[in-house]
Design a protein around this motif. Structure first.
Motif, short mmCIF file in Angstrom:
data_model
loop_
_atom_site.label_atom_id
_atom_site.label_comp_id
_atom_site.label_asym_id
_atom_site.label_seq_id
_atom_site.Cartn_x
_atom_site.Cartn_y
_atom_site.Cartn_z
N ILE A 149 0.76 -1.32 -0.03
CA ILE A 149 -0.04 0.04 -0.01
C ILE A 149 0.81 1.38 0.04
CG2 ILE A 149 -1.96 1.36 1.49
CD1 ILE A 149 -2.81 -1.51 2.29
N LEU A 150 0.44 2.15 -1.02
CA LEU A 150 1.24 3.62 -0.94
C LEU A 150 0.32 4.42 -0.69
CD1 LEU A 150 3.76 5.44 -1.41
CD2 LEU A 150 3.25 5.15 -3.87
N GLN A 151 0.26 5.42 0.35
CA GLN A 151 -0.92 6.42 0.63
C GLN A 151 -0.25 7.78 0.72
OE1 GLN A 151 -1.87 4.76 4.76
NE2 GLN A 151 -2.62 6.79 4.39
N GLN A 152 -0.94 8.81 0.53
CA GLN A 152 -0.78 10.04 0.97
C GLN A 152 -1.08 10.25 2.51
OE1 GLN A 152 -2.41 12.88 -1.51
NE2 GLN A 152 -1.13 14.70 -0.92
N LEU A 182 4.09 12.50 2.76
CA LEU A 182 3.20 13.74 2.92
C LEU A 182 3.03 14.49 1.28
CD1 LEU A 182 4.51 15.53 6.12
CD2 LEU A 182 2.07 15.37 5.09
N SER A 183 4.27 14.80 0.94
CA SER A 183 4.27 15.40 -0.52
C SER A 183 5.20 14.72 -1.48
CB SER A 183 4.16 16.81 -0.51
OG SER A 183 5.40 17.16 0.21
N ASP A 184 6.54 14.44 -0.94
CA ASP A 184 7.41 13.70 -1.74
C ASP A 184 7.27 12.18 -1.67
OD1 ASP A 184 11.04 14.02 -2.20
OD2 ASP A 184 9.68 12.73 -3.12
N PRO A 185 7.18 11.44 -2.83
CA PRO A 185 6.72 9.98 -2.48
C PRO A 185 8.08 9.05 -2.87
CG PRO A 185 6.11 10.75 -4.57
CD PRO A 185 6.61 12.10 -3.92
N VAL A 212 3.89 10.69 -7.79
CA VAL A 212 4.04 9.18 -7.84
C VAL A 212 4.27 8.50 -9.07
CG1 VAL A 212 3.10 6.91 -7.20
CG2 VAL A 212 2.61 8.94 -5.62
N LEU A 213 3.69 8.99 -10.17
CA LEU A 213 3.89 8.22 -11.46
C LEU A 213 5.24 8.60 -11.88
CD1 LEU A 213 1.87 6.38 -13.08
CD2 LEU A 213 1.43 8.60 -14.48
N CYS A 214 5.49 9.43 -11.81
CA CYS A 214 7.10 10.22 -12.24
C CYS A 214 8.12 9.36 -11.54
CB CYS A 214 7.28 11.61 -12.39
SG CYS A 214 8.64 12.21 -13.13
N VAL A 241 -1.33 15.91 -17.74
CA VAL A 241 -1.46 17.48 -17.92
C VAL A 241 -0.83 18.03 -16.64
CG1 VAL A 241 -3.71 17.28 -18.86
CG2 VAL A 241 -3.62 17.03 -16.40
N ASN A 242 -0.71 19.29 -16.60
CA ASN A 242 -0.08 20.24 -15.50
C ASN A 242 1.23 19.58 -15.31
OD1 ASN A 242 -2.54 21.11 -15.33
ND2 ASN A 242 -3.11 20.56 -13.13
N LEU A 243 2.22 19.07 -15.87
CA LEU A 243 3.62 18.51 -15.89
C LEU A 243 4.44 19.76 -15.72
CD1 LEU A 243 3.95 15.53 -18.39
CD2 LEU A 243 2.60 15.60 -15.87
N ASP A 244 4.49 20.84 -16.42
CA ASP A 244 5.26 22.00 -16.02
C ASP A 244 4.93 22.70 -14.89
OD1 ASP A 244 5.12 22.72 -19.54
OD2 ASP A 244 6.14 21.14 -18.39
N LYS A 245 3.45 22.92 -14.71
CA LYS A 245 2.80 23.97 -13.54
C LYS A 245 3.54 23.13 -12.27
CE LYS A 245 -1.57 24.36 -12.01
NZ LYS A 245 -2.96 24.06 -11.99
N GLU A 246 3.47 21.68 -12.19
CA GLU A 246 3.72 21.17 -11.03
C GLU A 246 5.08 20.55 -10.75
OE1 GLU A 246 -1.16 19.78 -10.76
OE2 GLU A 246 0.57 18.23 -10.81
#
Ligand SMILES: CC1(C)CO[C@@H](CC(=O)O)CN1
Length: 430
Positions: A149-152, A182-185, A212-214, A241-246
């Motif tokens: 299990i991987l969760q935020q 928390l935010s960096d997986p 996570v996907l990256c 989507v949003n790859l640059d923005k994020e």
């Protein structure tokens, strides 16, 4: 006020940034439903339902003050509609002091399934735990008895994982590791690799999902030897989507490679068949009417510019029908005692109990599917399973937890051409 009006309160998440601004589509859906029930001649004959509402911005403090103003000022409200888990938690915990039923059309938190804290809460939005029996069913179908299990680290995912762990134990499925971030997986994903995780259930919001996907791409935890379960209510092209923005460092192509083949589970919120529902519409008829109304509100529906909460709009529409049907049942019962809902005050426990038992037993076919509530006020719902095949989501089937019935279309495809294993098989040649 006209003595033939029954008043209800509504708290909608419209403006604001944080959380879910689903009131943008859910409030128009509620207005459509009010129109329909008030034109239904054999529903609440001689009465009309009137909504008094305000914006909570999905902020519990603001939601509490909206509720306070709805209750402080006349006329008496007979019930409260609310959205957002945080706001529903606050409103539903307080509402019992006013003997009010709270009906939530947009609250997924498993914590709300608690009759001690929320004795008068009902929701047409299913709890996030509705995914779990479906996940177990799929693990069993493909013979996977070893999962990770991987969760935020968010409340809704923490309580969902606790429910999933309990169900895995019950089903004899080993949880090889539970990683949270928390935010960096990146560390969590590294630990998955260390534990040789192959079948992984992922629980995070969509922005974290892209990170996570990256990370999976970079750590090579994707492809023919891995199966990922993601949440199904992200937008269809979320991984492109949003790859640059994020500041996602992977390219679109790399994200597609990592995403290929993953499974998703989600609660069904739009009735899937063409049956005529209690309102006389099919769910597609409802979609047409809602789209027309949203266009009039200025949304560019034809160019895919939908308001937030569009997915959940049927839940809001059916919430109003639940109220109207429950009030109708209550009016019939009270009239035998020479009483009416018009007599309700916030200290009237008898009438409150009548309203509670009426909503508790309300069942009908709505545009969101069959509407019925569990003993904890949770929405009983079907789930849908999809898989990304050639970069697009393909429906694999549906699951009805109540009847343990999996409708399967045999459309699944595995990158290696066969079902991946849940562990490394050591073949010792004797
Ligand atoms: C499926 C989703 C997006 C889950 O969160 C709900 C909002 C909430 O639980 O606060 C709305 N519907």
């Amino acid at each position: 006020d006209a003595d033939n009006v029954l008043h209800i309160g509504g708290i909608f998440p419209i403006a604001g940034e944080g959380g879910w601004q689903g009131g943008q589509a859910c409030m128009p859906a509620v207005n459509l439903a009010l129109d329909d029930v008030n034109h239904e001649k054999n529903l609440l004959p001689g009465f009309i339902l009137k909504l008094h509402s305000n914006d909570s911005e999905c902020e519990p403090g603001l939601g509490a003050s909206v509720m306070y103003n709805l209750l402080y000022y006349k006329p008496h409200k007979l019930m409260l509609l609310a959205g957002c888990s945080t706001v529903c938690t606050t409103v539903a915990e307080a509402a019992k002091m006013w003997n009010l039923v709270v009906l939530c059309y947009g609250a997924s938190s498993p914590a709300l399934s608690d009759r001690n804290r929320f004795p008068t809460l009902f929701r047409t939005h299913p709890s996030a735990t509705v995914h779990n029996p479906t996940r177990i069913k799929l693990l069993q179908k493909f013979g996977w008895s070893r999962v990770a299990i991987l969760q935020q680290a968010e409340e809704v995912f923490i309580s969902t994982v606790e429910d999933l762990e309990a169900r895995c134990k019950e089903a004899g499925i080993e949880i090889v590791t539970r990683q949270s971030f928390l935010s960096d997986p990146s560390d969590a994903v590294r630990n998955l690799r260390r534990q040789d995780a192959r079948i992984i259930v992922g629980l995070f919001y969509v922005v974290a999902a892209r990170r996570v996907l990256c990370e999976l791409y970079q750590q090579k935890l994707y492809g023919k030897s891995y199966v990922w379960f993601f949440i199904g209510w992200y937008e269809d092209n979320w991984f492109e989507v949003n790859l640059d923005k994020e500041a996602i460092t992977c390219t679109k192509e790399q994200m597609r490679l990592a995403a290929e083949g993953h499974l998703t589970t989600e609660a069904l919120m739009w009735n899937q068949n063409n049956d005529t529902t209690i309102s006389g519409m099919t769910s597609e008829d409802f979609r047409q009417r809602l789209n027309k109304m949203l266009k009039e509100d200025g949304y560019d529906i034809d160019n895919n510019r939908y308001p937030e909460g569009y997915q959940e709009a049927p839940l809001a529409y059916d919430a109003v029908w639940s109220v109207a049907l429950a009030f109708n049942k209550t009016m019939e019962k009270l009239s035998k005692q020479g009483k009416s809902l018009k007599n309700f005050t916030y200290t009237d426990k008898e009438i409150a109990d009548e309203i509670y038992s009426a909503i508790n037993s309300t069942q009908f076919l709505g545009v969101s599917g069959f509407v019925a509530f569990s003993s904890q006020g949770d929405r009983i719902a079907l789930t849908q399973i999809e898989q990304v095949i050639d970069g697009k989501y393909v429906k694999l089937g549906y699951y009805d937890t109540q009847s343990d019935n999996l409708t399967w279309r045999n459309m699944e495809r595995w990158i290696g051409g066969k079902v991946p294993q849940d562990r490394t098989i050591i073949r010792t040649v004797l």
